[in-house]
Design a protein around this motif. Structure first.
Motif, PDB file in Angstrom:
ATOM      1  N   GLU A  89       0.827  -1.212   0.000  1.00  0.00           N
ATOM      2  CA  GLU A  89       0.000   0.000   0.000  1.00  0.00           C
ATOM      3  C   GLU A  89       0.860   1.261   0.000  1.00  0.00           C
ATOM      4  O   GLU A  89       0.523   2.258  -0.629  1.00  0.00           O
ATOM      5  CB  GLU A  89      -0.937   0.006   1.211  1.00  0.00           C
ATOM      6  N   LEU A 129      -6.429   6.312  -0.310  1.00  0.00           N
ATOM      7  CA  LEU A 129      -7.362   6.280   0.825  1.00  0.00           C
ATOM      8  C   LEU A 129      -8.653   5.560   0.450  1.00  0.00           C
ATOM      9  O   LEU A 129      -9.149   4.708   1.205  1.00  0.00           O
ATOM     10  CB  LEU A 129      -7.676   7.709   1.271  1.00  0.00           C
ATOM     11  N   GLN A 130      -9.185   5.885  -0.716  1.00  0.00           N
ATOM     12  CA  GLN A 130     -10.434   5.262  -1.157  1.00  0.00           C
ATOM     13  C   GLN A 130     -10.266   3.760  -1.348  1.00  0.00           C
ATOM     14  O   GLN A 130     -11.126   2.975  -0.949  1.00  0.00           O
ATOM     15  CB  GLN A 130     -10.917   5.918  -2.444  1.00  0.00           C
ATOM     16  N   LEU A 132      -7.997   1.764   0.082  1.00  0.00           N
ATOM     17  CA  LEU A 132      -7.728   1.086   1.350  1.00  0.00           C
ATOM     18  C   LEU A 132      -8.977   0.904   2.200  1.00  0.00           C
ATOM     19  O   LEU A 132      -9.149  -0.121   2.861  1.00  0.00           O
ATOM     20  CB  LEU A 132      -6.677   1.870   2.148  1.00  0.00           C
ATOM     21  N   HIS A 133      -9.844   1.909   2.184  1.00  0.00           N
ATOM     22  CA  HIS A 133     -10.988   1.905   3.098  1.00  0.00           C
ATOM     23  C   HIS A 133     -12.335   1.750   2.383  1.00  0.00           C
ATOM     24  O   HIS A 133     -13.383   1.857   3.036  1.00  0.00           O
ATOM     25  CB  HIS A 133     -10.981   3.185   3.937  1.00  0.00           C
ATOM     26  N   GLN A 134     -12.294   1.483   1.069  1.00  0.00           N
ATOM     27  CA  GLN A 134     -13.515   1.241   0.297  1.00  0.00           C
ATOM     28  C   GLN A 134     -14.552   2.347   0.509  1.00  0.00           C
ATOM     29  O   GLN A 134     -15.725   2.103   0.797  1.00  0.00           O
ATOM     30  CB  GLN A 134     -14.105  -0.113   0.671  1.00  0.00           C
ATOM     31  N   LEU A 135     -14.099   3.584   0.369  1.00  0.00           N
ATOM     32  CA  LEU A 135     -14.966   4.736   0.582  1.00  0.00           C
ATOM     33  C   LEU A 135     -15.724   5.084  -0.695  1.00  0.00           C
ATOM     34  O   LEU A 135     -15.168   4.979  -1.797  1.00  0.00           O
ATOM     35  CB  LEU A 135     -14.143   5.944   1.028  1.00  0.00           C
ATOM     36  N   CYS A 185     -12.394  11.947   6.228  1.00  0.00           N
ATOM     37  CA  CYS A 185     -13.020  10.792   5.566  1.00  0.00           C
ATOM     38  C   CYS A 185     -13.075   9.555   6.464  1.00  0.00           C
ATOM     39  O   CYS A 185     -13.929   8.686   6.282  1.00  0.00           O
ATOM     40  CB  CYS A 185     -12.279  10.461   4.275  1.00  0.00           C
ATOM     41  N   LEU A 186     -12.174   9.479   7.429  1.00  0.00           N
ATOM     42  CA  LEU A 186     -12.153   8.326   8.340  1.00  0.00           C
ATOM     43  C   LEU A 186     -12.929   8.590   9.620  1.00  0.00           C
ATOM     44  O   LEU A 186     -12.860   7.805  10.568  1.00  0.00           O
ATOM     45  CB  LEU A 186     -10.705   7.942   8.660  1.00  0.00           C
ATOM     46  N   GLN A 236      -2.306   9.807  10.684  1.00  0.00           N
ATOM     47  CA  GLN A 236      -2.258   8.721  11.661  1.00  0.00           C
ATOM     48  C   GLN A 236      -1.962   9.254  13.064  1.00  0.00           C
ATOM     49  O   GLN A 236      -2.575   8.833  14.051  1.00  0.00           O
ATOM     50  CB  GLN A 236      -1.181   7.708  11.259  1.00  0.00           C
TER      51      GLN A 236
END
Length: 301
Positions: A89, A129-130, A132-135, A185-186, A236
């Motif tokens: 990643e 980001l999208q 990795l986190h399926q946004l 977003c998280l 993070q």
């Protein structure tokens, strides 16, 4: 233009008093200033993000060699490297940010967010980001609005231009926009979002703008990749609840103060730093020779 907020404190206070999500006053500002409907604004954001995704794809699939030769398919080399330093990643993030910026250096289509010189950072950050986190796209678009609000405040109180504030103002601002968008977003709190911005600025503070041969290629391309990594590390740290100690508005003020005191040769003039190395000057001479058009003598018939 009238602005809804001029600093992060007033932005936070506004959302606390109205109960609005952080992106809403930025959306309202866009509607008011551009005289367009909310639907049109969302549609424009979607187009911008589509261009960002296309730039990432182009940088990883097409021939990315600039006229100067300083940019030469670096993103594809990273993606194909048999050695992975941290995780797949991380390698994806670096290759995407670098690739999108290579598209700019090769005269391709990008979104200047906030500038063309920093145009690989948000694409690399948001696409990764999208993935990795399926946004959903909608959440990413909200993150883009948050990023735009961050840029508005930095622009008012410091600068977004390398010619004014050094590379800290360009890649630094883009990384701050990206880190804030990540935390938003998280599901991070407003405090955590702004902490991410503060931490990012602290990490990028003092970075000079020293483009070799005056071209936005070296070291600009690799700085897009490293700034994307800083955006994730800052996010993070912030989303874990670590206090940046120096409030975000004071970090922005420091960004402006450092930019003002920075010598002119370190502000996109190609007079100092890497541009003034022996090799940098050699490249500059070669590029200038390549760009000279030899015109015929008017006396020759």
């Amino acid at each position: 233009m009238s602005l809804l907020f001029t600093d992060f404190a007033s932005w936070q206070a506004h959302c606390a008093s109205t109960g609005e999500p952080l992106y809403q006053p930025v959306l309202d500002y866009e509607i008011e200033q551009k005289g367009r409907t909310e639907e049109i604004i969302w549609s424009g954001l979607q187009r911008a993000y589509d261009v960002m995704r296309d730039a990432v794809k182009t940088g990883l699939t097409q021939d990315m060699k600039s006229r100067s030769g300083m940019v030469n398919n670096g993103a594809k080399k990273i993606a194909a490297s048999p050695i992975t330093v941290l995780a797949p990643e991380f390698k994806q993030l670096i290759s995407r940010a670098l690739g999108a910026k290579e598209v700019n250096s090769c005269m391709g289509r990008v979104v200047a967010a906030p500038t063309a010189g920093a145009s690989g950072i948000l694409p690399g950050v948001l696409v990764t980001l999208q993935d990795l986190h399926q946004l959903p796209d909608r959440k990413i678009l909200e993150g883009l609005l948050v990023a735009a609000g961050i840029a508005l405040i930095i622009e008012q109180n410091a600068s977004l231009a390398g010619a004014v504030g050094g590379c800290q103002a360009e890649t630094g601002s883009a990384a701050a926009m990206g880190s804030g968008a990540i935390v938003y977003c998280l599901g991070g709190s407003v405090e955590e979002i702004f902490a991410a911005v503060a931490i990012t600025i602290q990490c990028m503070l003092g970075l000079i703008c020293d483009p070799v041969a005056g071209l936005v290629e070296v070291p600009c391309v690799v700085r897009n990749a490293s700034a994307a990594a800083i955006a994730f590390s800052s996010a993070q740290i912030a989303i874990a609840g670590v206090d940046p100690v120096i409030p975000v508005d004071q970090c922005v003020a420091a960004l402006g103060e450092v930019g003002q005191s920075m010598e002119t040769r370190y502000k996109e003039t190609a007079l100092g730093g890497l541009a003034n190395t022996t090799r940098g000057r050699e490249i500059e001479k070669m590029v200038l020779v390549q760009d000279v058009n030899i015109l015929p003598d008017e006396d020759i018939h």
